[in-house]
Design a protein around this motif. Structure first.
Motif, PDB file in Angstrom:
ATOM      1  N   ALA A  94       0.836  -1.203   0.000  1.00  0.00           N
ATOM      2  CA  ALA A  94       0.000   0.000   0.000  1.00  0.00           C
ATOM      3  C   ALA A  94       0.871   1.253   0.000  1.00  0.00           C
ATOM      4  CB  ALA A  94      -0.925  -0.004   1.208  1.00  0.00           C
ATOM      5  N   LEU A  95       1.947   1.221   0.771  1.00  0.00           N
ATOM      6  CA  LEU A  95       2.857   2.365   0.833  1.00  0.00           C
ATOM      7  C   LEU A  95       3.597   2.547  -0.486  1.00  0.00           C
ATOM      8  CD1 LEU A  95       3.530   4.446   2.988  1.00  0.00           C
ATOM      9  CD2 LEU A  95       5.445   3.026   3.707  1.00  0.00           C
ATOM     10  N   VAL A  96       3.957   1.433  -1.129  1.00  0.00           N
ATOM     11  CA  VAL A  96       4.640   1.504  -2.427  1.00  0.00           C
ATOM     12  C   VAL A  96       3.732   2.152  -3.474  1.00  0.00           C
ATOM     13  CG1 VAL A  96       5.507   0.114  -4.355  1.00  0.00           C
ATOM     14  CG2 VAL A  96       6.223  -0.408  -2.023  1.00  0.00           C
ATOM     15  N   ILE A  97       2.468   1.713  -3.522  1.00  0.00           N
ATOM     16  CA  ILE A  97       1.517   2.293  -4.481  1.00  0.00           C
ATOM     17  C   ILE A  97       1.338   3.785  -4.211  1.00  0.00           C
ATOM     18  CG2 ILE A  97      -0.890   2.281  -5.229  1.00  0.00           C
ATOM     19  CD1 ILE A  97      -0.909  -0.736  -4.717  1.00  0.00           C
ATOM     20  N   PHE A  98       1.191   4.151  -2.932  1.00  0.00           N
ATOM     21  CA  PHE A  98       1.051   5.556  -2.566  1.00  0.00           C
ATOM     22  C   PHE A  98       2.265   6.349  -3.030  1.00  0.00           C
ATOM     23  CE2 PHE A  98       2.004   8.989   0.400  1.00  0.00           C
ATOM     24  CZ  PHE A  98       0.830   9.713   0.381  1.00  0.00           C
ATOM     25  N   HIS A  99       3.455   5.818  -2.823  1.00  0.00           N
ATOM     26  CA  HIS A  99       4.687   6.516  -3.207  1.00  0.00           C
ATOM     27  C   HIS A  99       4.797   6.686  -4.717  1.00  0.00           C
ATOM     28  CE1 HIS A  99       9.045   6.274  -4.386  1.00  0.00           C
ATOM     29  NE2 HIS A  99       9.006   7.396  -3.697  1.00  0.00           N
ATOM     30  N   LEU A 100       4.529   5.614  -5.460  1.00  0.00           N
ATOM     31  CA  LEU A 100       4.642   5.682  -6.918  1.00  0.00           C
ATOM     32  C   LEU A 100       3.663   6.697  -7.501  1.00  0.00           C
ATOM     33  CD1 LEU A 100       5.091   1.942  -7.989  1.00  0.00           C
ATOM     34  CD2 LEU A 100       6.814   3.620  -7.311  1.00  0.00           C
ATOM     35  N   VAL A 101       2.443   6.681  -7.014  1.00  0.00           N
ATOM     36  CA  VAL A 101       1.436   7.619  -7.529  1.00  0.00           C
ATOM     37  C   VAL A 101       1.798   9.048  -7.134  1.00  0.00           C
ATOM     38  CG1 VAL A 101      -0.990   8.279  -7.455  1.00  0.00           C
ATOM     39  CG2 VAL A 101      -0.370   5.865  -7.522  1.00  0.00           C
ATOM     40  N   ALA A 102       2.321   9.246  -5.917  1.00  0.00           N
ATOM     41  CA  ALA A 102       2.663  10.592  -5.448  1.00  0.00           C
ATOM     42  C   ALA A 102       3.778  11.211  -6.277  1.00  0.00           C
ATOM     43  CB  ALA A 102       3.052  10.553  -3.968  1.00  0.00           C
ATOM     44  N   VAL A 103       4.850  10.457  -6.522  1.00  0.00           N
ATOM     45  CA  VAL A 103       5.995  11.039  -7.224  1.00  0.00           C
ATOM     46  C   VAL A 103       5.746  11.184  -8.722  1.00  0.00           C
ATOM     47  CG1 VAL A 103       7.635  10.193  -5.510  1.00  0.00           C
ATOM     48  CG2 VAL A 103       7.122   8.781  -7.515  1.00  0.00           C
ATOM     49  N   THR A 104       4.745  10.491  -9.261  1.00  0.00           N
ATOM     50  CA  THR A 104       4.437  10.618 -10.685  1.00  0.00           C
ATOM     51  C   THR A 104       3.197  11.484 -10.933  1.00  0.00           C
ATOM     52  OG1 THR A 104       3.171   8.543 -10.614  1.00  0.00           O
ATOM     53  CG2 THR A 104       5.489   8.416 -11.285  1.00  0.00           C
ATOM     54  N   SER A 105       2.632  12.052  -9.875  1.00  0.00           N
ATOM     55  CA  SER A 105       1.460  12.912 -10.032  1.00  0.00           C
ATOM     56  C   SER A 105       1.899  14.291 -10.521  1.00  0.00           C
ATOM     57  CB  SER A 105       0.718  13.036  -8.698  1.00  0.00           C
ATOM     58  OG  SER A 105       1.542  13.664  -7.729  1.00  0.00           O
ATOM     59  N   PRO A 106       0.957  15.103 -11.019  1.00  0.00           N
ATOM     60  CA  PRO A 106       1.302  16.472 -11.426  1.00  0.00           C
ATOM     61  C   PRO A 106       1.933  17.245 -10.275  1.00  0.00           C
ATOM     62  CG  PRO A 106      -0.879  15.887 -12.208  1.00  0.00           C
ATOM     63  CD  PRO A 106      -0.444  14.772 -11.316  1.00  0.00           C
ATOM     64  N   LYS A 107       2.864  18.113 -10.625  1.00  0.00           N
ATOM     65  CA  LYS A 107       3.637  18.827  -9.613  1.00  0.00           C
ATOM     66  C   LYS A 107       2.765  19.660  -8.689  1.00  0.00           C
ATOM     67  CE  LYS A 107       7.616  21.911  -9.101  1.00  0.00           C
ATOM     68  NZ  LYS A 107       8.632  22.729  -9.825  1.00  0.00           N
ATOM     69  N   ASN A 108       1.703  20.235  -9.242  1.00  0.00           N
ATOM     70  CA  ASN A 108       0.843  21.121  -8.447  1.00  0.00           C
ATOM     71  C   ASN A 108      -0.281  20.382  -7.733  1.00  0.00           C
ATOM     72  OD1 ASN A 108      -0.523  20.420 -10.726  1.00  0.00           O
ATOM     73  ND2 ASN A 108      -1.332  22.458 -11.165  1.00  0.00           N
ATOM     74  N   PHE A 109      -0.266  19.040  -7.790  1.00  0.00           N
ATOM     75  CA  PHE A 109      -1.311  18.248  -7.144  1.00  0.00           C
ATOM     76  C   PHE A 109      -0.806  17.815  -5.772  1.00  0.00           C
ATOM     77  CE2 PHE A 109      -4.162  14.281  -7.347  1.00  0.00           C
ATOM     78  CZ  PHE A 109      -5.222  14.995  -6.820  1.00  0.00           C
ATOM     79  N   ARG A 110      -1.438  18.290  -4.716  1.00  0.00           N
ATOM     80  CA  ARG A 110      -0.975  18.047  -3.353  1.00  0.00           C
ATOM     81  C   ARG A 110      -1.438  16.671  -2.864  1.00  0.00           C
ATOM     82  NH1 ARG A 110      -2.659  23.150   0.132  1.00  0.00           N
ATOM     83  NH2 ARG A 110      -1.500  21.951   1.692  1.00  0.00           N
ATOM     84  N   TRP A 111      -0.485  15.891  -2.365  1.00  0.00           N
ATOM     85  CA  TRP A 111      -0.787  14.529  -1.911  1.00  0.00           C
ATOM     86  C   TRP A 111      -1.553  14.523  -0.592  1.00  0.00           C
ATOM     87  CZ3 TRP A 111       0.980  13.354   2.887  1.00  0.00           C
ATOM     88  CH2 TRP A 111       2.051  14.097   3.376  1.00  0.00           C
ATOM     89  N   ASN A 112      -1.520  15.633   0.160  1.00  0.00           N
ATOM     90  CA  ASN A 112      -2.210  15.666   1.454  1.00  0.00           C
ATOM     91  C   ASN A 112      -3.628  16.207   1.340  1.00  0.00           C
ATOM     92  OD1 ASN A 112      -1.333  18.211   0.813  1.00  0.00           O
ATOM     93  ND2 ASN A 112      -0.760  18.775   2.893  1.00  0.00           N
ATOM     94  N   GLN A 113      -4.166  16.276   0.121  1.00  0.00           N
ATOM     95  CA  GLN A 113      -5.554  16.652  -0.088  1.00  0.00           C
ATOM     96  C   GLN A 113      -6.432  15.399  -0.166  1.00  0.00           C
ATOM     97  OE1 GLN A 113      -6.964  19.814  -0.412  1.00  0.00           O
ATOM     98  NE2 GLN A 113      -4.997  20.679   0.200  1.00  0.00           N
ATOM     99  N   PHE A 114      -7.688  15.565   0.191  1.00  0.00           N
ATOM    100  CA  PHE A 114      -8.618  14.437   0.137  1.00  0.00           C
ATOM    101  C   PHE A 114      -8.754  13.895  -1.289  1.00  0.00           C
ATOM    102  CE2 PHE A 114     -12.944  12.783  -0.450  1.00  0.00           C
ATOM    103  CZ  PHE A 114     -12.955  11.790   0.510  1.00  0.00           C
ATOM    104  N   ALA A 115      -8.624  14.774  -2.289  1.00  0.00           N
ATOM    105  CA  ALA A 115      -8.778  14.363  -3.687  1.00  0.00           C
ATOM    106  C   ALA A 115      -7.708  13.367  -4.120  1.00  0.00           C
ATOM    107  CB  ALA A 115      -8.736  15.591  -4.597  1.00  0.00           C
ATOM    108  N   PHE A 116      -6.627  13.268  -3.350  1.00  0.00           N
ATOM    109  CA  PHE A 116      -5.551  12.354  -3.735  1.00  0.00           C
ATOM    110  C   PHE A 116      -5.966  10.892  -3.575  1.00  0.00           C
ATOM    111  CE2 PHE A 116      -1.422  10.192  -3.186  1.00  0.00           C
ATOM    112  CZ  PHE A 116      -0.803  10.634  -4.348  1.00  0.00           C
ATOM    113  N   ILE A 117      -6.885  10.607  -2.656  1.00  0.00           N
ATOM    114  CA  ILE A 117      -7.329   9.224  -2.448  1.00  0.00           C
ATOM    115  C   ILE A 117      -8.049   8.677  -3.679  1.00  0.00           C
ATOM    116  CG2 ILE A 117      -8.778   7.710  -1.035  1.00  0.00           C
ATOM    117  CD1 ILE A 117      -8.199   9.536   1.334  1.00  0.00           C
ATOM    118  N   PRO A 118      -9.096   9.375  -4.207  1.00  0.00           N
ATOM    119  CA  PRO A 118      -9.702   8.868  -5.450  1.00  0.00           C
ATOM    120  C   PRO A 118      -8.741   8.901  -6.628  1.00  0.00           C
ATOM    121  CG  PRO A 118     -10.654  10.995  -4.837  1.00  0.00           C
ATOM    122  CD  PRO A 118      -9.857  10.527  -3.671  1.00  0.00           C
ATOM    123  N   TYR A 119      -7.765   9.801  -6.593  1.00  0.00           N
ATOM    124  CA  TYR A 119      -6.771   9.842  -7.666  1.00  0.00           C
ATOM    125  C   TYR A 119      -5.956   8.546  -7.696  1.00  0.00           C
ATOM    126  CZ  TYR A 119      -2.751  11.404 -10.412  1.00  0.00           C
ATOM    127  OH  TYR A 119      -1.757  11.508 -11.350  1.00  0.00           O
TER     128      TYR A 119
END
Length: 486
Positions: A94-119
């Motif tokens: 679960a942590l690996v998936i979270f990390h991969l999605v976070a580092v490959t997400s758009p630069k201006n997309f904040r990982w600590n927002q609720f919208a990151f979960i459905p993303y």
């Protein structure tokens, strides 16, 4: 989803196949040990090779997460705790998936927002869609140059076979019941298929599933970023009226102020009151106080996240009331900490008790930051909570709480002469190492030699594959084999 398959995709598919083979070897061949760390190293090597040309977002945060992932994986080599063994089987992926999605997400997309979960879930769904589209493209390549009429015939034959299978099952069942000779003849048919290795087929299926999962996810993460979904801020639609929140806080704080006065009156004296035993005084009260503390934390988070500030006077009152609630929670934590310490002095240290102590220290850090957040509104709660929880969980995995339990019980034995050798032997290899240390020192502990003899027999009979290698287990096994009984 239309995709174009090129030579690099085929090369990457081959690497994912090798990664799938390694995953099957690492996780489906017995106990997990060093194999988890080996797989994580190989997995990230493939990921960084595939995504070497793209820019990673949230780099500093990404480095922290990947370090924690590697340390948690190393825990399978360094320590042998059954709780963390089970939790990390699910937690690390679960942590690996979270990390991969976070580092490959758009630069201006904040990982600590609720919208990151459905993303995250949208990326996983796209990975499945990609695999379906890739398989479809392979089918189109296979059809190229083939006779359409022959393909249509084979499709019809396959459909006919599928339709006939349930009918044949019913008919064969009736005929074998009606005629014994026919039943004997049909019953011998499965012997013709014994050349098929069922275990090998299952392992092949696991390899292919792992290959598809790795290939689809990394391909989706590598492909040009899709437009980030525009989700309405969930906080905007739900707001807590400041008068309501202040009223709730006033009533709750009145109860806690009264309770705090009682705590300072006699609970912090360190002595038992009335007819309470240590078990009644410490164990029961501890869990109740800890649960109330978590309720307080939840109330504080809800008010800070959803509550409207209101006018200046209401805002200041809300801040003061939240501060009182946090301080009261600190009193509850202190009381729970003292109760548990008294219980440990009376009955010794266990993994659960030491874990509870560490969790209370974690809560102190959380409440301290929350207290600052009450007065400095621009701070982010989830950002700090997530990083702190990640560091805390990684730390208790790496430091080996079992070693602390053994050390504290040995210290308690030296002071009081009391120790539960059976419990230490059940901990893990760390507990066995502690008992060996006591035996070599010549301590006269009931049943200690019997316990170590049983452990020695187990160590001499058990065998582990390379995947299961664990440093503590190997040390304990070596010391048990070298142990000479008097």
């Amino acid at each position: 989803m239309e995709i174009n398959v090129n030579k690099k995709d085929w090369l990457f598919l081959g690497l994912c196949l090798l990664l799938g083979i390694l995953a099957e070897e690492s996780f489906f061949r017995g106990l997990i040990g060093i194999s988890y760390l080996v797989f994580i190293i190989a997995f990230y090597a493939v990921f960084f090779w595939r995504c070497r040309t793209i820019y990673f977002a949230h780099q500093r945060f990404g480095y922290l997460v990947v370090i924690c992932i590697w340390l948690l994986s190393a825990g399978y080599v360094l320590n042998e705790n059954i709780l963390f063994y089970i939790l990390n089987i699910i937690g690390i992926p679960a942590l690996v998936i979270f990390h991969l999605v976070a580092v490959t997400s758009p630069k201006n997309f904040r990982w600590n927002q609720f919208a990151f979960i459905p993303y995250i879930f949208s990326r996983l769904l796209n990975a499945i869609k990609y695999n379906i589209a890739f398989t479809s493209s392979l089918g189109k390549l296979a059809k190229r140059g083939a006779d359409d009429n022959k393909l249509l015939v084979w499709k019809k034959i396959l459909i006919g076979v599928v339709i006939s299978l349930p009918v044949l099952a019913v008919v064969l069942r009736l005929l074998t019941t009606a005629d014994r000779q026919f039943a004997l003849m049909v019953g011998g048919i499965p012997d013709l298929f014994r050349i098929v290795d069922a275990e090998g087929v299952m392992r092949l299926i696991v390899v292919l599933i792992c290959m598809a999962a790795f290939f689809g996810l990394m391909q989706v993460l590598y492909i040009k970023q899709m437009k980030v979904m525009k989700l309405q801020d969930w906080q905007a639609s739900v707001k807590l009226d400041p008068v309501i929140s202040v009223t709730v806080l006033v009533l709750i704080n009145l109860v806690y102020i009264l309770f705090t006065i009682v705590q300072f009156k006699y609970f912090f004296s360190g002595s038992l009151q009335g007819d309470y035993t240590y078990a009644e005084y410490a164990r029961k009260g501890f869990f109740e106080l800890l649960f109330v503390t978590l309720i307080n934390l939840s109330i504080t988070i809800v008010v800070l996240s959803l509550g409207e500030s209101g006018k200046n006077s209401v805002k200041r009152m809300r801040q003061v009331l939240l501060t009182i609630l946090v301080i009261s929670s600190g009193v509850l934590l202190t009381s729970a900490f003292i109760r548990l310490s008294m219980y440990e002095e009376a009955y010794g240290f266990t993994f659960t008790r030491v874990l509870s102590h560490s969790f209370m220290i974690f809560l102190v850090v959380i409440f301290t930051y929350t207290l600052v957040k009450i007065w400095v509104e621009r701070l982010s709660l989830f950002h700090f909570y997530f990083i702190t929880a990640l560091i805390y969980y990684t730390t208790i995995n790496v430091i080996d709480l079992d070693r602390i339990v053994v050390k504290e019980n040995i210290t308690r034995y030296e002071e009081t002469g009391k120790i539960d050798a059976n419990y230490l032997s059940s901990l893990s290899a760390t507990g066995v190492l502690g008992l060996i240390e006591l035996y070599e020192r010549g301590e006269n502990i009931p049943h200690l030699e019997t316990i170590l003899r049983d452990k020695q027999m187990e160590a001499r009979t058990e065998s582990h594959t390379w995947q299961s290698y664990n440093l503590n287990r190997e040390r304990a096994s070596q010391k048990l084999n070298d142990l000479q009984f008097k």
